[in-house]
Design an enzyme around this catalytic site. Sequence first.
Site, mmCIF file in Angstrom:
data_model
loop_
_atom_site.group_PDB
_atom_site.id
_atom_site.type_symbol
_atom_site.label_atom_id
_atom_site.label_comp_id
_atom_site.label_asym_id
_atom_site.label_seq_id
_atom_site.Cartn_x
_atom_site.Cartn_y
_atom_site.Cartn_z
ATOM 1 N N ASP A 153 -1.892 -1.423 -3.963
ATOM 2 C CA ASP A 153 -2.073 -0.469 -4.916
ATOM 3 C C ASP A 153 -0.938 -0.770 -5.969
ATOM 4 O OD1 ASP A 153 -0.275 1.043 -3.829
ATOM 5 O OD2 ASP A 153 -1.843 2.203 -3.032
ATOM 6 N N ASP A 185 -4.662 -11.020 -15.758
ATOM 7 C CA ASP A 185 -5.741 -11.659 -15.511
ATOM 8 C C ASP A 185 -6.868 -11.681 -16.612
ATOM 9 O OD1 ASP A 185 -6.867 -14.076 -13.985
ATOM 10 O OD2 ASP A 185 -5.969 -13.026 -12.193
ATOM 11 N N ASP A 229 -9.168 -16.912 -16.435
ATOM 12 C CA ASP A 229 -9.683 -17.333 -15.267
ATOM 13 C C ASP A 229 -10.792 -18.346 -15.723
ATOM 14 O OD1 ASP A 229 -10.430 -16.994 -12.269
ATOM 15 O OD2 ASP A 229 -12.236 -16.590 -13.178
ATOM 16 N N HIS A 259 -3.577 -17.277 -4.808
ATOM 17 C CA HIS A 259 -4.585 -16.381 -4.258
ATOM 18 C C HIS A 259 -5.870 -17.190 -3.899
ATOM 19 C CE1 HIS A 259 -5.885 -16.577 -8.439
ATOM 20 N NE2 HIS A 259 -7.285 -16.139 -7.954
ATOM 21 N N ASP A 260 -6.076 -18.364 -4.560
ATOM 22 C CA ASP A 260 -7.262 -19.251 -4.256
ATOM 23 C C ASP A 260 -7.021 -20.221 -3.235
ATOM 24 O OD1 ASP A 260 -9.136 -17.869 -5.540
ATOM 25 O OD2 ASP A 260 -8.833 -18.844 -7.588
ATOM 26 N N ASP A 274 0.922 -1.214 -0.003
ATOM 27 C CA ASP A 274 -0.068 -0.067 0.147
ATOM 28 C C ASP A 274 1.098 1.340 -0.255
ATOM 29 O OD1 ASP A 274 -1.942 2.004 0.544
ATOM 30 O OD2 ASP A 274 -2.129 1.522 2.464
ATOM 31 N N ASP A 327 -4.360 4.018 2.898
ATOM 32 C CA ASP A 327 -5.647 3.638 2.829
ATOM 33 C C ASP A 327 -5.890 1.853 3.416
ATOM 34 O OD1 ASP A 327 -5.183 2.137 0.619
ATOM 35 O OD2 ASP A 327 -6.741 3.037 -0.711
ATOM 36 N N GLU A 345 -6.945 -21.379 -16.451
ATOM 37 C CA GLU A 345 -7.264 -21.933 -15.445
ATOM 38 C C GLU A 345 -8.469 -22.790 -15.620
ATOM 39 O OE1 GLU A 345 -8.879 -20.939 -10.609
ATOM 40 O OE2 GLU A 345 -9.535 -19.812 -12.531
#
Length: 582
Positions: free
Chosen positions: A32, A101, A220, A348-349, A24, A28, A275
Site C-alpha cells: 500500500d 501510470d 500504457d 511488472h510485465d 504492506d 492485510d 509503452e
Amino acid sequence: MTDIDRAWWKEAVVYQIYPRSFKDSDGDGMGDIPGIIEKVDYLADLGVDCVWLNPVYESPGVDNGYDISDYRAIMHEFGTMADWEALRDALHERGIRLIMDLVVNHTSDEHAWFVDARSATDSEHRDYYWWREGRDPEQTTLDPDDYDTPIGVDEVPPNDWESFFGGPAWTYDDRTGEWYLHLFDERMPDLNWETPSLREDLFEMMEWWLDHGIDGFRMDVINLISKPEGLPDGEDPTAIVNGSDKFVNGPRVHEYLSELHDRVLAGTDSMTVGEMAELSIDEAKRYVGDDGDGMSMVFTFDHMRLDMTDAGRWSHRESSPRELKETMTHWQEGLADEGWNSLFLNNHDEPRQVSRFGDVEQYRRESAKLLATLLHTLRGTPYIYQGEELGMTNYPFESLDEIRDVDTIKNVRAAQESGRLDESDVMDLVRYRTRDNARTPMQWNDAEHAGFTDGNPWMPVNPNKENINAEDARDDPNSIWHYYRELIDLRSERDVVVYGDYDLRLRDHESLWVYTRTLETDDERDSLLVVLNFASDETAFDPPADLAGRDADVLVSNYDTAVDAVEADTLRPWEARVYDLH
C-alpha cells in the site's frame, strides 16, 4: 563538438514501484501507499531520481489496477488521497520526482462511463466505447463455436480481432444486443478516442493530476488508442494477435497524441514515456521530440521478444547475447540523432532480468551486476524495477493454481485448448514467462514473509529470501545493491554516461559486448570504454587496435580489477568493466 540538450528525465534513474508487492503497512497482505512511504529513505539512499508508480487508482483489480473504475480516486486497499499526497511530498522533499501510470486505452467495466454506456444505445456515454452489431456467420469465415454468446444469438463478432489476453476481442452484451471491443480482458472495454468529449474528459483528468504535483506519465499501451475506420479484419497472419496490423499505430494516433501534448503537456516540464507494441525506429521518431508528438521517450520491446518464436509471447526459444547486442545497438544507433532510449530488461510485465538474461545458478551476483552495468552505461534513461537492485529471481511455481495473473491464465488455457501447448510443457513455460515472476513480494529481510507483511501475502514470497534481501544487501559492501549505487553515482557525476555517443566495437563477437561512450564539448573530450562478458566461461578480450595500450583506469567493475591501460586480458565469467580512457 556536442551541444548538450539537457533534460532532467535524460539524466534521471527511474525506479518502478508495483504497489501491491512493495510494502504492506497494515497486515492485510497487500502492499500500500503508507508502506511505500516507509521506504522512501531506502529509495533516497539508493540514489534514484524518479519513481514510476504503477496504478493506484480505484479498480476492481481484474488486471491488478490496469482496469480503472475512477481516475481521480485511490483504491481503498492502497490507502487514501491523503496518503498519496504524503507520498508525493515525501519523495519531493528528497529530490525524487513522481510519474503516474496513465491508462487511457481502456477502463474497467465498472467505470461510470461504461456503466452508463451499456445501459442503452442512446446513453450519454455510449460513444465513449466501441459498440457494433454482430455479423451473420454465413457472411464471414469466423466460426460461431469460437465465441461464447448467449443462447439464441445467431451471430459472430464484428471482426476477427483477438485480445492480447487470449480469445476474441469482442464480448456480446445482451442488455443492448451489441458487441463491445476489448483488446485485453472482457472487463476492460476499449475507449473510443474518436469521440471529442471523451478526449476532453481524459485531458482534464491529466491536468488534474499535474495540478496535484506529479512530474509526468507512463502511458500504457498508448499506440493502441486509434482504430481504423470500419474496423476491418486483420490481414497479416504473422501479427502478434489477429488484427494488430490494423489497431497498432492506428491512423489517427499521432493526431490524438499531438492534441494531448498541446492541450495538456506543452509548457510543462513533464516526462512522458509511452509503452508501444510493435514499433519501428522510424515510427518511434514520430512519437518523440519536438518534431514528433512531444513524448520524452517510448518503451520498445524488440529486445524482449528475442526469446520467443513466431507463436508469440507464450512460446520459448534460446536467444544469444549477440542477438541482444545487435537489437539494442539497433535502437542505440537508430535514435542517436532523433529521440531518446528507455533502458530496461524487466518490469511488472516481464520475468526477472537476472533469471532471463543472466546465470542464476552459478553467477547470479556477477551477472546481475553486468546487466546493471549495461543498462546504466548505454545512452538513454535507465529503469530499475523493484528488487532488481537485489538480484531478485523468478519464482519456482509448481502449479497453475499458484498463478494470479489473468494474462497468464487466459493465454495458457487458450494455447492448451488449441493444442499448441503440450501439457508437459506448461509449467516450464509458465515459470519462465509469467508476469507473476515480477509480482512476488519485495524481499526486505529474511523473516517469514521477507518483511513485506505481517499478514498473509497476496502472492507467495520467493523462498530464496534468506539469501536475497535488502537488509543483507545493504550490510554487504560488495552486494548488488551497492553496485547499483556506484553506477547511479557515476551517471550523476559524468555527463558522458548520459549524453555521450555510443560506438559499438567487436560487433561480431558472440559473447563480448564492447562499446565506447564519447562526449566532445568546447571544454573537453571525455571517453569511456565498457567491456561486458556475457558468458559463464572465461573469455579472451583483445581490445580494438585504436584502443590497445591506451592509458585507462577502471571506474567500475564487478570483480577486483587493477589495470592502468586497455590491454589484452582474460575476462572472468560475467565480468563487467567500465574504463576511464585518458
